[in-house]
Design a protein around this motif. Structure first.
Motif, PDB file in Angstrom:
ATOM      1  N   PRO A 134       0.808  -1.227   0.000  1.00 31.94           N
ATOM      2  CA  PRO A 134       0.000   0.000   0.000  1.00 31.94           C
ATOM      3  C   PRO A 134       0.843   1.280   0.000  1.00 31.94           C
ATOM      4  O   PRO A 134       0.464   2.267  -0.618  1.00 31.94           O
ATOM      5  N   HIS A 135       1.980   1.255   0.712  1.00 33.78           N
ATOM      6  CA  HIS A 135       2.819   2.464   0.734  1.00 33.78           C
ATOM      7  C   HIS A 135       3.337   2.770  -0.661  1.00 33.78           C
ATOM      8  O   HIS A 135       3.353   3.926  -1.099  1.00 33.78           O
ATOM      9  N   THR A 136       3.762   1.708  -1.369  1.00 25.76           N
ATOM     10  CA  THR A 136       4.226   1.880  -2.744  1.00 25.76           C
ATOM     11  C   THR A 136       3.095   2.395  -3.621  1.00 25.76           C
ATOM     12  O   THR A 136       3.264   3.341  -4.396  1.00 25.76           O
ATOM     13  N   VAL A 137       1.924   1.760  -3.478  1.00 26.38           N
ATOM     14  CA  VAL A 137       0.755   2.168  -4.267  1.00 26.38           C
ATOM     15  C   VAL A 137       0.418   3.634  -4.001  1.00 26.38           C
ATOM     16  O   VAL A 137       0.330   4.445  -4.927  1.00 26.38           O
ATOM     17  N   LEU A 138       0.252   3.977  -2.708  1.00 25.29           N
ATOM     18  CA  LEU A 138      -0.161   5.332  -2.353  1.00 25.29           C
ATOM     19  C   LEU A 138       0.882   6.370  -2.753  1.00 25.29           C
ATOM     20  O   LEU A 138       0.541   7.448  -3.254  1.00 25.29           O
ATOM     21  N   THR A 139       2.173   6.040  -2.545  1.00 25.11           N
ATOM     22  CA  THR A 139       3.232   6.988  -2.903  1.00 25.11           C
ATOM     23  C   THR A 139       3.199   7.308  -4.389  1.00 25.11           C
ATOM     24  O   THR A 139       3.209   8.477  -4.797  1.00 25.11           O
ATOM     25  N   PHE A 140       3.164   6.258  -5.214  1.00 22.56           N
ATOM     26  CA  PHE A 140       3.188   6.501  -6.652  1.00 22.56           C
ATOM     27  C   PHE A 140       1.875   7.101  -7.163  1.00 22.56           C
ATOM     28  O   PHE A 140       1.894   7.935  -8.069  1.00 22.56           O
ATOM     29  N   VAL A 141       0.765   6.689  -6.591  1.00 21.57           N
ATOM     30  CA  VAL A 141      -0.512   7.280  -7.005  1.00 21.57           C
ATOM     31  C   VAL A 141      -0.536   8.770  -6.663  1.00 21.57           C
ATOM     32  O   VAL A 141      -0.891   9.612  -7.503  1.00 21.57           O
TER      33      VAL A 141
END
Length: 304
Positions: free
Chosen positions: A281-288
Motif C-alpha cells: 500500500p505504501h508503494t501504491v499510495l506513494t506513486f498514485v
C-alpha cells in the motif's frame, strides 16, 4: 532539426512532490510499520517469540498500548519520508529524465536499476537519523517500563540521542540502511517503471490509476522478497543497546548469523506479512499521489 523536449517541472517541485507523496502514504501505513518492526525484534535474545503472528502482534499492541499505540513513531515516520523519500524520488526523477532519449525513449532496465540504487543509497544516508528514531520509538512499547527510552517525538529522540550517545549514533546502521535502500530501490523503482511500461504496451491499460495500482502492487511484492533479510539487520542494529560498554552486534554479518543460528533461516523473512502489507500500500499510495500531483502540476502550471 530535433524537436525540443517537452516542458518538465522544476527540480525543487520534483523533490517536494516526492516527499509529500511519501508522507501522505505514511499516514495510512504507520501501524503496519510498527507491527513489522515489533515482529523483527520478536524473539531477539530469547528462545520464545513475543508474537506468534502479525495479527497477534497487532492485537497485543492494541490491548496493551491502546489505539494511539499503533501510531507510535508517526512523527519519525513522517520525518523519514520528508528526508529519505524526498531525496530518493527527487534524484530518481531527475536522473530518469536525464537518461531519457531525445525521442522520448525511456532508459533500459539496467539503467533504471542503477538510477534506483543511486537514488536509494543517497536518500538512505540523508534519512538514517529519522530511521534510527523511528525504530527506537516503535520498539519502545515492547520493553519493560524501566527500560523504555520514552521519546516524546522525533525531535526529542534526535536531541536525546545526540546528547546521550553522541551525534554519530544518529547514523548507526547507516551501511545496512543504505544496503537495504539499494536493494529496495533497484527492485521497487525499476520494477515499477518496467511493469508500468509493460502494462501500457499490452494495450489493456491506459496511463491511469488502475495501471499505477497494478504496477505498484507487483513492484511491492518483488521488493518485499528481496529486501527483508537486509531490513532485519538494519532494524536490530538501530535498536541495539550497549551491554557493558559493548554493542550487542559488531556488524550486519553477525546479526544475520545469529538470527539464522538462534531463530532459523526463515526468520530472516520474519514479519513478511506486515512488511508487504505496509510496503504494498505504501508503494501504491506513494506513486498514485506522485502521479496525481505531477499530472495536476502539468495541467495547471506547465500547460496552463
Amino acid at each position: 532539426m530535433a524537436e525540443a523536449k517537452p516542458k518538465t517541472s522544476p527540480k525543487a517541485i520534483k523533490f517536494l512532490f516526492g516527499g509529500l507523496a511519501g508522507m501522505g502514504a505514511t499516514v495510512f501505513v504507520q501501524p503496519l510499520d510498527l507491527v513489522k518492526n515489533r515482529m523483527q525484534l520478536s524473539g531477539q535474545g530469547t528462545t520464545a517469540r513475543e508474537y506468534k503472528t502479525s495479527f497477534h502482534a497487532l492485537f497485543s499492541i492494541l490491548k496493551n498500548e491502546g489505539v494511539g499505540g499503533i501510531y507510535t513513531g508517526l512523527s519519525a515516520g513522517l520525518l523519514r519520508q520528508a528526508t529519505y523519500t524526498t531525496t530518493r524520488l527527487g534524484i530518481y526523477t531527475v536522473l530518469f529524465e536525464k537518461m531519457t532519449g531525445a525521442d522520448g525513449r525511456p532508459p533500459n532496465f539496467i539503467l533504471k536499476a542503477l538510477i534506483g540504487m543511486t537514488a536509494g543509497a543517497t536518500g538512505a544516508f540523508v534519512g538514517t537519523p529519522a530511521e534510527v528514531a523511528l525504530i527506537r520509538m516503535t520498539a519502545d512499547g515492547r520493553l519493560p517500563p524501566d527500560q523504555r527510552r520514552g521519546y516524546s517525538n522525533v525531535f526529542n529522540a534526535l536531541a536525546r540521542i545526540t546528547r546521550e550517545e553522541g551525534v554519530t549514533t544518529m547514523w548507526r546502521g547507516c551501511l545496512p540502511t543504505m544496503a537495504r535502500a539499494v536493494v529496495v530501490n533497484a527492485a521497487q523503482l525499476a520494477s515499477y517503471s518496467q511493469t508500468k511500461q509493460a502494462l501500457l504496451d499490452s494495450g489493456y491499460f491506459g496511463d491511469d490509476i488502475l495501471c499505477h495500482f497494478c504496477a505498484s502492487m507487483i513492484s511491492g511484492l518483488v521488493t518485499t522478497a528481496a529486501s527483508m533479510p537486509v531490513d532485519i539487520v538494519k532494524t536490530r542494529i538501530q535498536n541495539m543497546k550497549m551491554i557493558d560498554g559493548k554493542p550487542e552486534y559488531k556488524n550486519g554479518m553477525e546479526v544475520l548469523m545469529r538470527v539464522v543460528r538462534n531463530e532459523g533461516f526463515f526468520s530472516l523473512w520474519k514479519g513478511f506479512t506486515p512488511y508487504y502489507a505496509r510496503l504494498g500500500p505504501h508503494t501504491v499510495l506513494t506513486f498514485v499521489f506522485l502521479e496525481q500531483m505531477n499530472r495536476f502540476y502539468k495541467t495547471r502550471v506547465l500547460d496552463g
